[in-house]
Design a protein around this motif. Sequence first.
Motif, PDB file in Angstrom:
ATOM      1  N   LYS A  38     -20.145   4.596   3.945  1.00  0.00           N
ATOM      2  CA  LYS A  38     -18.990   4.763   3.060  1.00  0.00           C
ATOM      3  C   LYS A  38     -19.403   4.946   1.595  1.00  0.00           C
ATOM      4  O   LYS A  38     -18.678   5.531   0.803  1.00  0.00           O
ATOM      5  N   ILE A 244     -12.315   5.889   5.424  1.00  0.00           N
ATOM      6  CA  ILE A 244     -11.961   4.509   5.790  1.00  0.00           C
ATOM      7  C   ILE A 244     -10.587   4.205   5.216  1.00  0.00           C
ATOM      8  O   ILE A 244     -10.283   4.560   4.088  1.00  0.00           O
ATOM      9  N   HIS A 245      -9.743   3.616   5.988  1.00  0.00           N
ATOM     10  CA  HIS A 245      -8.426   3.109   5.581  1.00  0.00           C
ATOM     11  C   HIS A 245      -7.480   4.243   5.210  1.00  0.00           C
ATOM     12  O   HIS A 245      -7.776   5.077   4.365  1.00  0.00           O
ATOM     13  N   ASP A 247      -4.666   4.088   3.656  1.00  0.00           N
ATOM     14  CA  ASP A 247      -3.686   3.865   2.585  1.00  0.00           C
ATOM     15  C   ASP A 247      -4.026   4.470   1.222  1.00  0.00           C
ATOM     16  O   ASP A 247      -3.377   4.145   0.225  1.00  0.00           O
ATOM     17  N   ALA A 248      -5.011   5.351   1.169  1.00  0.00           N
ATOM     18  CA  ALA A 248      -5.170   6.204  -0.026  1.00  0.00           C
ATOM     19  C   ALA A 248      -5.088   7.658   0.431  1.00  0.00           C
ATOM     20  O   ALA A 248      -5.591   8.570  -0.231  1.00  0.00           O
ATOM     21  N   ARG A 264      -6.768  15.638   1.759  1.00  0.00           N
ATOM     22  CA  ARG A 264      -6.908  15.082   3.124  1.00  0.00           C
ATOM     23  C   ARG A 264      -5.596  15.305   3.865  1.00  0.00           C
ATOM     24  O   ARG A 264      -4.928  14.338   4.245  1.00  0.00           O
ATOM     25  N   TYR A 297     -16.202   0.838  -4.278  1.00  0.00           N
ATOM     26  CA  TYR A 297     -16.385   1.546  -3.002  1.00  0.00           C
ATOM     27  C   TYR A 297     -15.358   2.654  -2.798  1.00  0.00           C
ATOM     28  O   TYR A 297     -15.557   3.544  -1.992  1.00  0.00           O
ATOM     29  N   SER A 298     -14.226   2.529  -3.475  1.00  0.00           N
ATOM     30  CA  SER A 298     -13.101   3.405  -3.149  1.00  0.00           C
ATOM     31  C   SER A 298     -13.122   4.674  -3.982  1.00  0.00           C
ATOM     32  O   SER A 298     -13.816   4.773  -4.995  1.00  0.00           O
ATOM     33  N   SER A 299     -12.294   5.641  -3.573  1.00  0.00           N
ATOM     34  CA  SER A 299     -12.230   6.918  -4.271  1.00  0.00           C
ATOM     35  C   SER A 299     -11.167   6.862  -5.375  1.00  0.00           C
ATOM     36  O   SER A 299     -10.425   5.884  -5.498  1.00  0.00           O
ATOM     37  N   LEU A 302      -7.147   5.924  -5.059  1.00  0.00           N
ATOM     38  CA  LEU A 302      -6.383   4.666  -5.114  1.00  0.00           C
ATOM     39  C   LEU A 302      -5.126   4.874  -5.958  1.00  0.00           C
ATOM     40  O   LEU A 302      -4.230   4.027  -5.971  1.00  0.00           O
ATOM     41  N   CYS A 351      -3.915  -2.255  -0.915  1.00  0.00           N
ATOM     42  CA  CYS A 351      -5.064  -2.988  -0.332  1.00  0.00           C
ATOM     43  C   CYS A 351      -5.033  -4.479  -0.674  1.00  0.00           C
ATOM     44  O   CYS A 351      -5.371  -5.311   0.173  1.00  0.00           O
TER      45      CYS A 351
HETATM   46  N1  ABU Z   1      -9.330   1.096   1.025  1.00  0.00           N
HETATM   47  C1  ABU Z   1      -8.842   2.380   0.696  1.00  0.00           C
HETATM   48  C2  ABU Z   1      -9.973   3.274   0.192  1.00  0.00           C
HETATM   49  C3  ABU Z   1      -9.745   4.676   0.516  1.00  0.00           C
HETATM   50  C4  ABU Z   1     -10.511   5.617  -0.376  1.00  0.00           C
HETATM   51  O1  ABU Z   1     -11.619   5.302  -0.833  1.00  0.00           O
HETATM   52  O2  ABU Z   1      -9.991   6.714  -0.657  1.00  0.00           O
END
Ligand code: ABU
Length: 367
Positions: A38, A244-245, A247-248, A264, A297-299, A302, A351
């Motif tokens: 990730k 991953i996940h 919700d973004a 996406r 970690y996230s893009s 968010l 999140c």
């Molecule tokens: N936990 C959501 C992260 C999704 C992203 O990095 O886009």
Amino acid sequence: MNKTVVNSWNEWDPLRHVIVGRADNCHIPPEEPALDAKVPEDSDMRGQWGKRPQETIDRANELLDTFAAQLQARGIRVDRPVPIDHSQPVTTPDFHTGSQFGCMPPRDVLLTVGPEILEATMSYRCRWFEYLNYRPLLQRYWEEDPNFRHEAAPKPRLTDADYHPDYLSEKIGVEKRLKWAEEKHFVTTEEEPLFDAADVLRFGRDLVVQHGFTTNLKGIEWLRRHFPDHRVHAVNFPGDPYPIHIDATFTPLRPGLILNNPQRRLPKDQRGMFEKNGWEIVDAAQPAHNAPPPLCYSSVWLSMNVLVLDPKTVCVEKSEVYQAEQMDKLGMEVVEVELRDAYAFGGGLHCCTADVYREGGCEDYFP
Ligand code: ABU
């Protein structure tokens, strides 16, 4: 003693009770297969691990506390986890890793479906014990609510057989990642059921689950068998090189309206249930930032990781001005919440929360 504490069937009914995470003692965990897959190859997180700097923890907690107070001021009951010591290693008969992660994003671990809160299997070794942060709360709900179902999915073994070795090479490159995402070749194998709760969206009788790095097809099948009265739909988003996940990527705002990440997009052949029932899927606004904050970690997406308080009201991160503007045009009242300095701890407004109670029952939105 006879009151309903836990009840939430979707992502948008009026929110009355929620868990908000904490940043205490949060760690950047050591390298491990699913986590490494990730972390972008040019990320500042590569090669370092250990406790996060205390001043960043304090700042994140300040923001999370303020968010909790904002929700309370609107009459919403807010509970907080009881952090365990995340510096402790995770050791099982099958693996060892040097530290844990944290308890900022409860949404990743806890899936609320009606009167049930289900602890997800998780797919990172460093998150194997994360559910323990929430056990004091779940125990309390169990004492208070005779209908509350506290469930835990089978703990996975997370041996090397759970991860595709070709994802572990030093440089893969975005092009190859996108090709693999298109082919639904993700870092996790089908060795055993795996899912993170944040890969699941609740639409009453229907659960929409992202197949990607943190949830495999066996995990989705496990959910299907566990919720026999629901229809469980597997979706995937080929434009995401680090899936991953959900919700973004895919954000329902109210019955009939979903925001979709324009990088996406949900493939055409997976849109049928929404189209047949007149749901609109609109592209989310662009994020206000070109890059995530340090050690995150996230893009940047968010920006669309919002918390819906009711079908007319939504919490949006304060700096995400384009997202707020779009919400306004879509007829939503926007509640600004400052959270960007907490993103590094595991995500955004969706999140860092987990539903306990929303008004309403289990509706069929896709008859
Ligand atoms: N936990 C959501 C992260 C999704 C992203 O990095 O886009």
